[in-house]
Design a protein around this motif. Structure first.
Motif, PDB file in Angstrom:
ATOM      1  N   ALA A  93       0.802  -1.224   0.000  1.00 23.18           N
ATOM      2  CA  ALA A  93       0.000   0.000   0.000  1.00 23.18           C
ATOM      3  C   ALA A  93       0.835   1.274   0.000  1.00 23.18           C
ATOM      4  O   ALA A  93       0.423   2.310   0.532  1.00 23.18           O
ATOM      5  N   ASN A  94       2.021   1.204  -0.601  1.00 21.49           N
ATOM      6  CA  ASN A  94       2.917   2.358  -0.708  1.00 21.49           C
ATOM      7  C   ASN A  94       2.788   2.923  -2.117  1.00 21.49           C
ATOM      8  O   ASN A  94       3.480   2.478  -3.036  1.00 21.49           O
ATOM      9  N   ILE A  95       1.914   3.894  -2.289  1.00 20.65           N
ATOM     10  CA  ILE A  95       1.633   4.423  -3.624  1.00 20.65           C
ATOM     11  C   ILE A  95       2.809   5.223  -4.173  1.00 20.65           C
ATOM     12  O   ILE A  95       3.049   5.243  -5.388  1.00 20.65           O
ATOM     13  N   VAL A 144      -1.157  -4.992  -0.383  1.00 24.03           N
ATOM     14  CA  VAL A 144      -1.749  -4.118   0.636  1.00 24.03           C
ATOM     15  C   VAL A 144      -1.198  -4.415   2.025  1.00 24.03           C
ATOM     16  O   VAL A 144      -0.373  -5.295   2.202  1.00 24.03           O
ATOM     17  N   ASP A 145      -1.697  -3.607   2.986  1.00 27.14           N
ATOM     18  CA  ASP A 145      -1.342  -3.714   4.399  1.00 27.14           C
ATOM     19  C   ASP A 145       0.001  -3.026   4.664  1.00 27.14           C
ATOM     20  O   ASP A 145       0.852  -2.928   3.783  1.00 27.14           O
ATOM     21  N   TYR A 146       0.173  -2.545   5.868  1.00 23.40           N
ATOM     22  CA  TYR A 146       1.334  -1.797   6.343  1.00 23.40           C
ATOM     23  C   TYR A 146       1.374  -0.355   5.832  1.00 23.40           C
ATOM     24  O   TYR A 146       1.872   0.517   6.519  1.00 23.40           O
ATOM     25  N   GLY A 147       0.912  -0.103   4.617  1.00 19.01           N
ATOM     26  CA  GLY A 147       1.016   1.220   4.028  1.00 19.01           C
ATOM     27  C   GLY A 147      -0.291   1.997   4.072  1.00 19.01           C
ATOM     28  O   GLY A 147      -1.347   1.452   4.391  1.00 19.01           O
ATOM     29  N   PRO A 148      -0.240   3.297   3.699  1.00 20.31           N
ATOM     30  CA  PRO A 148      -1.391   4.178   3.874  1.00 20.31           C
ATOM     31  C   PRO A 148      -2.367   4.238   2.710  1.00 20.31           C
ATOM     32  O   PRO A 148      -3.415   4.878   2.834  1.00 20.31           O
ATOM     33  N   ASN A 149      -2.063   3.598   1.569  1.00 21.15           N
ATOM     34  CA  ASN A 149      -2.910   3.763   0.387  1.00 21.15           C
ATOM     35  C   ASN A 149      -3.328   2.434  -0.254  1.00 21.15           C
ATOM     36  O   ASN A 149      -3.022   2.159  -1.418  1.00 21.15           O
ATOM     37  N   PRO A 150      -4.035   1.569   0.487  1.00 22.72           N
ATOM     38  CA  PRO A 150      -4.422   0.275  -0.074  1.00 22.72           C
ATOM     39  C   PRO A 150      -5.360   0.373  -1.272  1.00 22.72           C
ATOM     40  O   PRO A 150      -5.209  -0.375  -2.249  1.00 22.72           O
ATOM     41  N   CYS A 151      -6.316   1.282  -1.235  1.00 27.98           N
ATOM     42  CA  CYS A 151      -7.278   1.393  -2.336  1.00 27.98           C
ATOM     43  C   CYS A 151      -6.594   1.852  -3.622  1.00 27.98           C
ATOM     44  O   CYS A 151      -6.836   1.306  -4.705  1.00 27.98           O
ATOM     45  N   ALA A 160       5.916   8.051   4.884  1.00 29.24           N
ATOM     46  CA  ALA A 160       6.043   7.985   6.343  1.00 29.24           C
ATOM     47  C   ALA A 160       5.163   9.032   7.026  1.00 29.24           C
ATOM     48  O   ALA A 160       4.530   8.759   8.062  1.00 29.24           O
ATOM     49  N   ASN A 161       5.098  10.225   6.456  1.00 28.77           N
ATOM     50  CA  ASN A 161       4.273  11.278   7.048  1.00 28.77           C
ATOM     51  C   ASN A 161       2.801  10.883   7.046  1.00 28.77           C
ATOM     52  O   ASN A 161       2.072  11.129   8.017  1.00 28.77           O
ATOM     53  N   LYS A 162       2.342  10.275   5.955  1.00 27.76           N
ATOM     54  CA  LYS A 162       0.947   9.829   5.895  1.00 27.76           C
ATOM     55  C   LYS A 162       0.684   8.748   6.940  1.00 27.76           C
ATOM     56  O   LYS A 162      -0.375   8.738   7.589  1.00 27.76           O
ATOM     57  N   LEU A 163       1.641   7.839   7.113  1.00 27.82           N
ATOM     58  CA  LEU A 163       1.472   6.781   8.106  1.00 27.82           C
ATOM     59  C   LEU A 163       1.368   7.343   9.510  1.00 27.82           C
ATOM     60  O   LEU A 163       0.575   6.871  10.333  1.00 27.82           O
ATOM     61  N   ARG A 164       2.172   8.360   9.815  1.00 21.18           N
ATOM     62  CA  ARG A 164       2.155   8.942  11.154  1.00 21.18           C
ATOM     63  C   ARG A 164       0.820   9.627  11.463  1.00 21.18           C
ATOM     64  O   ARG A 164       0.456   9.791  12.622  1.00 21.18           O
ATOM     65  N   THR A 185       3.694   3.450  14.828  1.00 19.06           N
ATOM     66  CA  THR A 185       4.649   4.400  14.242  1.00 19.06           C
ATOM     67  C   THR A 185       5.850   3.707  13.612  1.00 19.06           C
ATOM     68  O   THR A 185       6.506   4.284  12.742  1.00 19.06           O
ATOM     69  N   MET A 186       6.135   2.462  14.048  1.00 21.18           N
ATOM     70  CA  MET A 186       7.291   1.767  13.487  1.00 21.18           C
ATOM     71  C   MET A 186       7.145   1.534  11.985  1.00 21.18           C
ATOM     72  O   MET A 186       8.132   1.396  11.278  1.00 21.18           O
ATOM     73  N   LEU A 187       5.909   1.505  11.473  1.00 24.43           N
ATOM     74  CA  LEU A 187       5.704   1.329  10.040  1.00 24.43           C
ATOM     75  C   LEU A 187       6.256   2.515   9.257  1.00 24.43           C
ATOM     76  O   LEU A 187       6.751   2.364   8.139  1.00 24.43           O
ATOM     77  N   ALA A 188       6.162   3.697   9.853  1.00 21.70           N
ATOM     78  CA  ALA A 188       6.748   4.886   9.247  1.00 21.70           C
ATOM     79  C   ALA A 188       8.255   4.928   9.452  1.00 21.70           C
ATOM     80  O   ALA A 188       9.021   5.203   8.520  1.00 21.70           O
ATOM     81  N   ASP A 189       8.680   4.612  10.668  1.00 20.01           N
ATOM     82  CA  ASP A 189      10.102   4.709  11.008  1.00 20.01           C
ATOM     83  C   ASP A 189      10.973   3.805  10.146  1.00 20.01           C
ATOM     84  O   ASP A 189      12.070   4.199   9.716  1.00 20.01           O
ATOM     85  N   ARG A 190      10.484   2.602   9.866  1.00 23.15           N
ATOM     86  CA  ARG A 190      11.323   1.637   9.150  1.00 23.15           C
ATOM     87  C   ARG A 190      11.551   2.055   7.692  1.00 23.15           C
ATOM     88  O   ARG A 190      12.572   1.688   7.091  1.00 23.15           O
ATOM     89  N   LEU A 191      10.632   2.834   7.105  1.00 22.77           N
ATOM     90  CA  LEU A 191      10.829   3.308   5.745  1.00 22.77           C
ATOM     91  C   LEU A 191      12.037   4.240   5.637  1.00 22.77           C
ATOM     92  O   LEU A 191      12.700   4.281   4.596  1.00 22.77           O
TER      93      LEU A 191
END
Length: 254
Positions: free
Chosen positions: A11-13, A38-45, A233-237, A244-250
């Protein structure tokens, strides 16, 4: 035929858009996805919209399976992401037809756990357990696992899942793409080979760039593509339901 192999977009567009631009610049005729759109990221659709339009093959990943069936071995943080993603795909703000289209597409993926094409095998995880088993660099030292995996395919197997790109030989050697000249490899040099194509949307080899593979006859090339991971990362936060670790790891590529 020049085929682009992508996996673990998550989900990382931003990453997917950058990779597609690179794919188009190379004139690839086909795009195969080895799971975890999908999953983990902010833009699945948005990622599903592109996948339905652009991908010629989509193989089931464990995160699609978790959305539809059961989240096998998912920890609490991963489950939060699954639940949030499911909410996005079921959002009442989406037209009913679009929601149905997403789930019908995912359902079709559930029927595709592997794909054989001549002497090529495409899976998400490993040739032994197509959806769930990881292949890590340390596994090159496990001769029993190597022999068992290599017995499951004819000549070349391509996978993702671990998010760590690499080449595994049947003699138990592992090679990272950074050690290849221009990331390229002549497959004719090998009797059998297992190739992990890495991750588009969440690379974990300490390189923040998106990773994918181009297969052109006997020539294989790993491609690394810069993208705006800070924007992702900003969108995830901003999504409070997600860890938050989903953003940090990117930001670290790990």
């Amino acid at each position: 035929m020049r085929i682009a192999l992508v996996s673990d977009i998550h989900a990382n567009i931003e990453a997917l858009t950058a990779v597609l631009e690179d794919i188009d610049s190379l004139g690839c005729e086909k795009i195969y996805c080895l799971g975890d759109l999908v999953d983990y990221g902010p833009n699945p659709c948005e990622v599903l919209d592109i996948a339905m339009e652009r991908f010629d093959l989509t193989i089931l990943g464990n995160h699609e399976e978790a959305l539809m069936l059961v989240a096998e071995d998912f920890n609490e943080r991963a489950m939060r992401s699954v639940e949030w993603t499911r909410e996005q795909l079921n959002s009442p703000d989406l037209p009913k037809e679009k929601r149905h289209k997403y789930w019908n597409f995912l359902d079709a993926m559930a029927k595709k756990r592997e794909h054989k094409q001549g002497d090529l095998l495409f899976v998400h995880g490993s040739p032994r357990k197509p959806t769930h088993e990881y292949v890590f660099p340390k596994d090159s030292l496990d001769q029993a696992k190597i022999r068992s995996m290599f017995a499951k395919f004819d000549r070349f197997c391509f996978c993702g899942h671990s998010h760590i790109p690499g080449i595994y030989s049947e003699t138990g050697k592992y090679g990272h793409p950074k050690n290849l000249n221009n990331g390229e490899l002549d497959l004719r040099r090998f009797r059998k080979l297992l190739v992990n194509i890495g991750s588009v949307g969440q690379p974990r080899d300490h390189d923040t760039r998106a990773c994918y593979v181009v297969l052109n006859g006997s020539n294989l090339q790993f491609r690394r593509v810069e993208y705006d991971y800070q924007a992702t990362a900003n969108k995830l936060r901003e999504i409070k339901q997600l860890p938050t670790m989903l953003a940090d790891r990117l930001l670290l590529g790990k």
